[in-house]
Write an enzyme that holds these catalytic residues in place. Sequence first.
Site, PDB file in Angstrom:
ATOM      1  N   LYS A 170      11.215  10.547   4.241  1.00 55.72           N
ATOM      2  CA  LYS A 170      11.281   9.363   3.370  1.00 55.72           C
ATOM      3  C   LYS A 170      12.412   9.561   2.367  1.00 55.72           C
ATOM      4  CE  LYS A 170       8.262   6.475   0.462  1.00 55.72           C
ATOM      5  NZ  LYS A 170       6.891   6.288  -0.079  1.00 55.72           N
ATOM      6  N   SER A 174       4.566   1.904   0.867  1.00 48.86           N
ATOM      7  CA  SER A 174       6.005   1.952   0.800  1.00 48.86           C
ATOM      8  C   SER A 174       6.652   2.864   1.837  1.00 48.86           C
ATOM      9  CB  SER A 174       6.420   2.411  -0.597  1.00 48.86           C
ATOM     10  OG  SER A 174       5.986   3.747  -0.833  1.00 48.86           O
ATOM     11  N   SER A 189       0.507   4.476   0.063  1.00 50.17           N
ATOM     12  CA  SER A 189       1.755   4.353   0.821  1.00 50.17           C
ATOM     13  C   SER A 189       1.935   5.280   2.014  1.00 50.17           C
ATOM     14  CB  SER A 189       2.947   4.527  -0.111  1.00 50.17           C
ATOM     15  OG  SER A 189       3.140   3.343  -0.826  1.00 50.17           O
TER      16      SER A 189
HETATM   17  N1  GLN Z   1       1.169  -0.656  -2.858  1.00 50.04           N
HETATM   18  C1  GLN Z   1       1.024   0.222  -3.966  1.00 50.04           C
HETATM   19  C2  GLN Z   1       2.056  -0.096  -5.018  1.00 50.04           C
HETATM   20  O1  GLN Z   1       2.800  -0.979  -4.791  1.00 50.04           O
HETATM   21  C3  GLN Z   1       1.124   1.646  -3.532  1.00 50.04           C
HETATM   22  C4  GLN Z   1       2.502   2.140  -3.351  1.00 50.04           C
HETATM   23  C5  GLN Z   1       2.574   3.603  -3.105  1.00 50.04           C
HETATM   24  O2  GLN Z   1       1.580   4.240  -2.738  1.00 50.04           O
HETATM   25  N2  GLN Z   1       3.756   4.166  -3.329  1.00 50.04           N
HETATM   26  O3  GLN Z   1       2.125   0.478  -6.051  1.00 50.04           O
END
Ligand code: GLN
Length: 486
Positions: free
Chosen positions: A79, A154, A178
């Site tokens: 990532k 994400s 995410s």
């Molecule tokens: N969807 C969640 C957010 O937007 C989680 C994102 C994540 O785990 N990085 O914060």
Amino acid sequence: MNKNTNATIKELQTGLAQGTFSSAEITSDYLTKINLLNPDINAFISITREKALEQAKAADQLIADGKASALTGIPLAHKDIFCTDGTTTTCGSRMLENFKAPYNANVIQNFENQHAVMLGKTNMDEFAMGSSNENSFYGPVKNPWALDSVPGGSSGGSAAAVAAGLAPAATGTDTGGSIRQPAAFCGITGLKPTYGRVSRYGMIAYASSLDQGGPMAHTAEDCAILLQTMAGFDKRDSTSMDKEIPDYSASLNNDLSGLKIGLPKEYFAEGLNSDVARNIDEAISQYQKLGAEIKDISLPNSKIAIPTYYVVAMAECSSNLSRFDGVRFGHRCDDPKDLEDLYKRSRGEGFGEEVKRRIMIGAYTLSAGYYDAFYLKAQKLRRLISQDFSQAFEEVDIIAGPTTPEVAWKTGEKSADPVSMYLQDIYTISVNLAGLPGMSVPAGFADGKPVGLQLIGNYFDESRLLNAAHQFQQHTDWHQMSPEEK
Ligand code: GLN
């Protein structure tokens, strides 16, 4: 397409050890497939072709000399939130478009020490803020199972890359879901470890008290192999835990009879899509057949998880992202007239809409007069959410339920309404607020798209989660399905 590109790490390890293929061969197979499919899927922000081929060649030499370790020569994708020495680390943002970290994140270094191969850096929601991978400066990622749908976020680039066979496994980070949510949407296996298990050093911060890196792969067995390398104490991360690392692969075949699995009633209530629910029910029946004992439990504070999470996460992000000021890191505007103009325009041009929204809300909740009403309150609610889990784990060994209330939605469907998107995180975010480990395991299809079963464990009980997931995968084949055969 070469069948090796749908192989698991375990199979690649065997092939490399037996000389069925070399690391150079499989690395170039993946690179070929990336060239072919990435223009449609957009899973990668950068492809480190030259570096990958060089690393593969060096790995082949080590294997030939009998000096290989577990991941020597195994190609992986990372990532683009993990700093990688010498290649760009964008975090999905224009702000870091040209940023080259002068060091490796701890996770990256651990893989390099084993001479794994890096294929490239995967696409992600900007600064890991999102649930659909539509918030990337580098364009949206497409779900390999349905190109008109989102891969989740994400870590959507990592999930899509593994699902499409562009990499056998990838790293991800999970602040509120995410790793688990994109794993669910793309039909792969993902593990968010206990907070403090994997070092956050060199992992660009979104919300530091929630962020945790972890593996995304086809199988639980592969997640165990990857976690073995990712986990461990790191003095450069003050929240890293100095705790023994178990042999995660050793317990994969433990018998599940007598395992107590709790089903929180709040995870099966209104809002859960009925086709998703049906698949989860079948997965639970499978566990019963394997000898597990199923118990109904309650996590009564689940309903306050979303507001609590979004207050904490946004407050922390507004603080973390203040370092991007046009002076020290990243994007700088042209011809600033004075310091204030430099800050305003650099940040205005460098950040996307969702990141700006969150910085503003976060700064508001932390400001004098609102701190007690929002931030402090959220911290208290966070404690209640953790206590729900502690009580549940007095009765059960693991908690199971859906990873997400729905399967992958169509690209664009929720992007105009951020709150409707935040609500999709309902089952994953409490786990981060409590700092617990959680997994998503492929458990069927609804509307032709993958469904994820979520397994939540007690602190540092990753072995038990991996064992439960592996046993499920010995009796189901959802994790073996590939969008190419659809
Ligand atoms: N969807 C969640 C957010 O937007 C989680 C994102 C994540 O785990 N990085 O914060």
